[in-house]
Structures are given as structure tokens and as C-alpha cells.
Design a protein around this motif. Structure first.
Motif, PDB file in Angstrom:
ATOM      1  N   GLY A  88     -15.007   5.852 -14.410  1.00  0.00           N
ATOM      2  CA  GLY A  88     -16.374   5.661 -14.889  1.00  0.00           C
ATOM      3  C   GLY A  88     -17.269   6.814 -14.483  1.00  0.00           C
ATOM      4  O   GLY A  88     -16.881   7.965 -14.455  1.00  0.00           O
ATOM      5  N   ASP A  89     -18.502   6.466 -14.126  1.00  0.00           N
ATOM      6  CA  ASP A  89     -19.465   7.488 -13.720  1.00  0.00           C
ATOM      7  C   ASP A  89     -19.354   7.813 -12.242  1.00  0.00           C
ATOM      8  O   ASP A  89     -19.863   8.822 -11.777  1.00  0.00           O
ATOM      9  CB  ASP A  89     -20.898   7.022 -14.030  1.00  0.00           C
ATOM     10  N   SER A  90     -18.707   6.941 -11.490  1.00  0.00           N
ATOM     11  CA  SER A  90     -18.600   7.137 -10.046  1.00  0.00           C
ATOM     12  C   SER A  90     -17.154   7.450  -9.692  1.00  0.00           C
ATOM     13  O   SER A  90     -16.285   6.583  -9.724  1.00  0.00           O
ATOM     14  CB  SER A  90     -19.062   5.873  -9.306  1.00  0.00           C
ATOM     15  N   ARG A  91     -16.862   8.689  -9.365  1.00  0.00           N
ATOM     16  CA  ARG A  91     -15.503   9.157  -9.107  1.00  0.00           C
ATOM     17  C   ARG A  91     -15.035   8.732  -7.720  1.00  0.00           C
ATOM     18  O   ARG A  91     -15.628   9.101  -6.715  1.00  0.00           O
ATOM     19  CB  ARG A  91     -15.484  10.680  -9.250  1.00  0.00           C
ATOM     20  N   PHE A  92     -13.983   7.917  -7.678  1.00  0.00           N
ATOM     21  CA  PHE A  92     -13.395   7.523  -6.405  1.00  0.00           C
ATOM     22  C   PHE A  92     -12.358   8.555  -5.980  1.00  0.00           C
ATOM     23  O   PHE A  92     -11.516   8.953  -6.782  1.00  0.00           O
ATOM     24  CB  PHE A  92     -12.723   6.148  -6.517  1.00  0.00           C
ATOM     25  N   ILE A  93     -12.432   8.997  -4.743  1.00  0.00           N
ATOM     26  CA  ILE A  93     -11.394   9.852  -4.177  1.00  0.00           C
ATOM     27  C   ILE A  93     -10.355   8.931  -3.556  1.00  0.00           C
ATOM     28  O   ILE A  93     -10.673   8.089  -2.716  1.00  0.00           O
ATOM     29  CB  ILE A  93     -11.969  10.810  -3.125  1.00  0.00           C
ATOM     30  N   ARG A  94      -9.116   9.092  -3.976  1.00  0.00           N
ATOM     31  CA  ARG A  94      -8.061   8.168  -3.572  1.00  0.00           C
ATOM     32  C   ARG A  94      -7.189   8.769  -2.466  1.00  0.00           C
ATOM     33  O   ARG A  94      -6.766   9.918  -2.566  1.00  0.00           O
ATOM     34  CB  ARG A  94      -7.203   7.790  -4.789  1.00  0.00           C
ATOM     35  N   PHE A  95      -6.924   7.937  -1.468  1.00  0.00           N
ATOM     36  CA  PHE A  95      -6.074   8.315  -0.335  1.00  0.00           C
ATOM     37  C   PHE A  95      -4.829   7.428  -0.322  1.00  0.00           C
ATOM     38  O   PHE A  95      -4.907   6.228  -0.586  1.00  0.00           O
ATOM     39  CB  PHE A  95      -6.795   8.085   1.001  1.00  0.00           C
ATOM     40  N   SER A  96      -3.694   8.007   0.015  1.00  0.00           N
ATOM     41  CA  SER A  96      -2.534   7.218   0.448  1.00  0.00           C
ATOM     42  C   SER A  96      -2.330   7.550   1.922  1.00  0.00           C
ATOM     43  O   SER A  96      -2.433   8.717   2.319  1.00  0.00           O
ATOM     44  CB  SER A  96      -1.278   7.535  -0.368  1.00  0.00           C
ATOM     45  N   VAL A  97      -2.049   6.540   2.719  1.00  0.00           N
ATOM     46  CA  VAL A  97      -2.054   6.750   4.167  1.00  0.00           C
ATOM     47  C   VAL A  97      -1.173   5.715   4.856  1.00  0.00           C
ATOM     48  O   VAL A  97      -1.065   4.572   4.399  1.00  0.00           O
ATOM     49  CB  VAL A  97      -3.512   6.690   4.703  1.00  0.00           C
ATOM     50  N   LEU A  98      -0.509   6.130   5.920  1.00  0.00           N
ATOM     51  CA  LEU A  98       0.231   5.176   6.732  1.00  0.00           C
ATOM     52  C   LEU A  98      -0.736   4.158   7.316  1.00  0.00           C
ATOM     53  O   LEU A  98      -1.856   4.502   7.704  1.00  0.00           O
ATOM     54  CB  LEU A  98       0.973   5.893   7.860  1.00  0.00           C
ATOM     55  N   HIS A  99      -0.300   2.915   7.423  1.00  0.00           N
ATOM     56  CA  HIS A  99      -1.185   1.822   7.807  1.00  0.00           C
ATOM     57  C   HIS A  99      -1.901   2.080   9.128  1.00  0.00           C
ATOM     58  O   HIS A  99      -3.113   1.904   9.240  1.00  0.00           O
ATOM     59  CB  HIS A  99      -0.385   0.515   7.895  1.00  0.00           C
ATOM     60  N   THR A 100      -1.161   2.517  10.149  1.00  0.00           N
ATOM     61  CA  THR A 100      -1.786   2.698  11.463  1.00  0.00           C
ATOM     62  C   THR A 100      -2.819   3.827  11.468  1.00  0.00           C
ATOM     63  O   THR A 100      -3.832   3.752  12.165  1.00  0.00           O
ATOM     64  CB  THR A 100      -0.713   2.942  12.550  1.00  0.00           C
ATOM     65  N   ILE A 101      -2.591   4.875  10.651  1.00  0.00           N
ATOM     66  CA  ILE A 101      -3.578   5.953  10.557  1.00  0.00           C
ATOM     67  C   ILE A 101      -4.827   5.451   9.850  1.00  0.00           C
ATOM     68  O   ILE A 101      -5.959   5.807  10.201  1.00  0.00           O
ATOM     69  CB  ILE A 101      -2.981   7.173   9.815  1.00  0.00           C
ATOM     70  N   SER A 102      -4.637   4.596   8.843  1.00  0.00           N
ATOM     71  CA  SER A 102      -5.776   4.022   8.128  1.00  0.00           C
ATOM     72  C   SER A 102      -6.665   3.211   9.064  1.00  0.00           C
ATOM     73  O   SER A 102      -7.886   3.362   9.076  1.00  0.00           O
ATOM     74  CB  SER A 102      -5.269   3.130   6.989  1.00  0.00           C
TER      75      SER A 102
END
Length: 294
Positions: A88-102
Motif C-alpha cells: 500500500g502507501d506504507s512500506r513495511f521493511i521485512r525481517f527474518s530473524v532467529l527467535h532468540t535474537i528477535s
């Protein structure tokens, strides 16, 4: 059904070699074999003839392969279409990350970055290392955060992706202070009853790091619990159930309070690096700004 099973099967059908396929999928061969067997159980028939060298697909495997390839392709295309529509109009930056780092690093870091980049919008997928790598390679996420260790690290094309090291921390053996002191838990001691051990799954990243750290050192311990998540093992640690190896970021408060204490010296510790990987060629202005500040 797990989509990873289909990806595993596609890789095995292409390489016809369990060792090469497991290396390419960035998991241990035993874990890879279990996932192929799980897929065969789901289908209800053997898909691979293991009695030949190299292995060959059975008749059922040859019939199932185009179905698996079609499912992977269709699901990937649908996911990308949904992702594009969601921007849409608001661009989400997507992360993939190990659970514990998140849990123990990224959430607080994003909070800090949003003060510097008010327009920042993020979406985080917490998963296993293999899934996080797949999401990055396929372009589903913009940035991946993972651990690096000298003996266990993801295999990522250095020419295609940039890497940025964010933090170095230790993986240390710890236990609740009271049982550690009253029962004399110390990895340097080989006498006395075995210390109850809360272990990671061997096929997990931290499980492999611990295996590399322990090496051939004698370990007077008895495994009483196995899990893949740091936070779950931490809960049992705090009840005094046994000892476990923990990333320092996951237990910094407990170490400062003295609730948890180390039960081994530096020889029993490992150094981990939290790193970010991305493809800067795909960055928009906001993502570029985040990458510079990350």
C-alpha cells in the motif's frame, strides 16, 4: 504438511545425494533424512529408493515431483502477490530473524530506530535458520538477522548479499544460583552425580554450537530436557531444573541480579556474532537509512 519438506524433496531429487542436499538446505543430514521420511509418511509411499547409489526416486517419487514443484511455485507466487498488495502507501521493511535474537535484541533495536526514522514500519518473521535464509534468498524479506560462529554459520552467497556484524556476545553455561551453589554444580568437576542438562535440539544452530564447544571435553551431565527455543529452556533454568548454555543477551538481567550464575570458565564458552544480511540493490530510501543505522 510443511513447505520445507517439499523444498527438501526438490533438492534431493536434483542432487540425488543426501549429504549434498542437506548441505544445500543448511541442516544436518539426520534432520534432513527425518524430514524426507516425514514427507513419505504424509504421502503414504516411499518417494526415494535408498538401496541404490546414487539414490533414485521411486515411481511414486517421480509422479510426486511435478506436484511438489508446482505447489512450491504457486505458493511462492501467491505469497509475493499478497506481499506486494499489502505494501500500500506504507512500506513495511521485512525481517527474518532467529527467535532468540528477535526477543532479546531486535525488538529493542527497532524501538530505538523508530525514534530516528519516524516513518519506519517493520514486520518480523521469527523462525529457524534455514527458513530465515530461504526468505532472504527468495526476496521475501529485506533483512535477515542470524548468529555466526566460527564452526557453524549459514552459507550465503557473499557476492549477492551484504553482511553487517552488529554485536558479539558469548554463549555460556549457566544455572540457577541456589542449586548451583548448594549442589556444587561446576563443569570442571568430574566427580559426583551428573548435572541435569537442559539441551538444545542437536539440529538447531545453538545445538550445533554447543556440540562444537564441548568437543571432546568430558561432560559430567545427564540430559533431562531437549527443546529448540532459548526462552523455553530459560524458563526451566529459572526453576532450578538444571543447567544450559545461554546467549548473554537472553540472560543479562538475571546475571546482573545473580539469579543465574556461570558454572564453567571460558573454556566452556563460545563467541557468537549477531549479523545482518541483505541485498542493498533492492533498498528504497527508508530501507537504506535503516541499514546504515542498524
Amino acid at each position: 504438511m510443511d513447505l520445507n519438506w517439499l523444498r527438501d524433496f526438490e533438492c534431493l531429487a536434483r542432487t540425488l545425494n543426501f549429504t549434498r542436499a542437506s548441505d544445500e538446505r543448511n541442516i544436518t543430514q539426520s534432520a534432513f533424512s527425518r524430514r524426507i521420511k516425514a514427507l513419505e509418511s504424509w504421502v503414504g509411499l516411499p518417494l526415494v529408493n535408498r538401496a541404490t547409489y546414487p539414490v533414485q526416486l521411486t515411481d511414486a517419487g517421480q509422479q510426486f515431483l511435478p506436484v511438489a514443484l508446482g505447489a512450491i511455485s504457486q505458493l511462492s507466487e501467491s505469497r509475493q502477490s499478497l506481499r506486494d498488495a499489502d505494501r500500500g502507501d506504507s512500506r513495511f521493511i521485512r525481517f527474518s530473524v532467529l527467535h532468540t535474537i528477535s526477543v532479546n535484541y531486535l525488538a529493542a533495536r527497532i524501538e530505538e530506530l523508530q525514534h530516528q526514522i519516524p516513518e519506519l514500519r517493520t514486520r518480523v518473521v521469527s523462525d529457524s535458520l534455514s527458513t530465515c535464509c530461504e526468505l532472504l534468498v527468495e526476496g521475501v524479506v529485506d533483512v535477515m538477522l542470524c548468529y555466526y560462529h566460527h564452526s557453524v554459520s549459514p552459507v550465503i552467497d557473499k557476492a549477492a548479499f551484504a553482511r553487517k556484524d552488529l554485536l558479539t556476545e558469548r554463549l555460556i553455561p549457566v544455572a540457577a544460583a541456589k542449586p548451583a551453589r548448594t549442589k556444587g554444580w561446576n563443569l570442571a568437576r568430574q566427580d559426583g552425580p551428573p548435572i541435569p542438562y537442559l539441551a538444545y535440539e542437536r539440529s538447531s544452530f545453538l545445538g550445533m554450537v554447543v556440540e562444537a564447544t564441548v568437543g571432546r571435553q568430558p561432560l559430567n551431565a545427564e540430559t533431562i530436557y531437549v527443546d529448540g527455543l532459548v526462552e523455553t529452556i530459560k524458563r526451566r533454568l529459572l526453576t532450578g531444573s538444571g543447567f544450559a548454555w545461554m546467549p548473554e543477551t537472553a540472560i543479562s538481567a538475571e546475571l546482573a541480579e545473580g539469579t543465574l550464575v556461570p558454572i564453567g570458565d571460558d573454556a566452556w564458552s563460545a563467541t557468537l556474532t549477531i549479523a545482518a544480511l541483505s541485498n542493498p540493490a533492492n533498498f528504497d530510501q527508508t530501507t537504506q537509512k535503516l541499514w546504515e543505522l542498524l
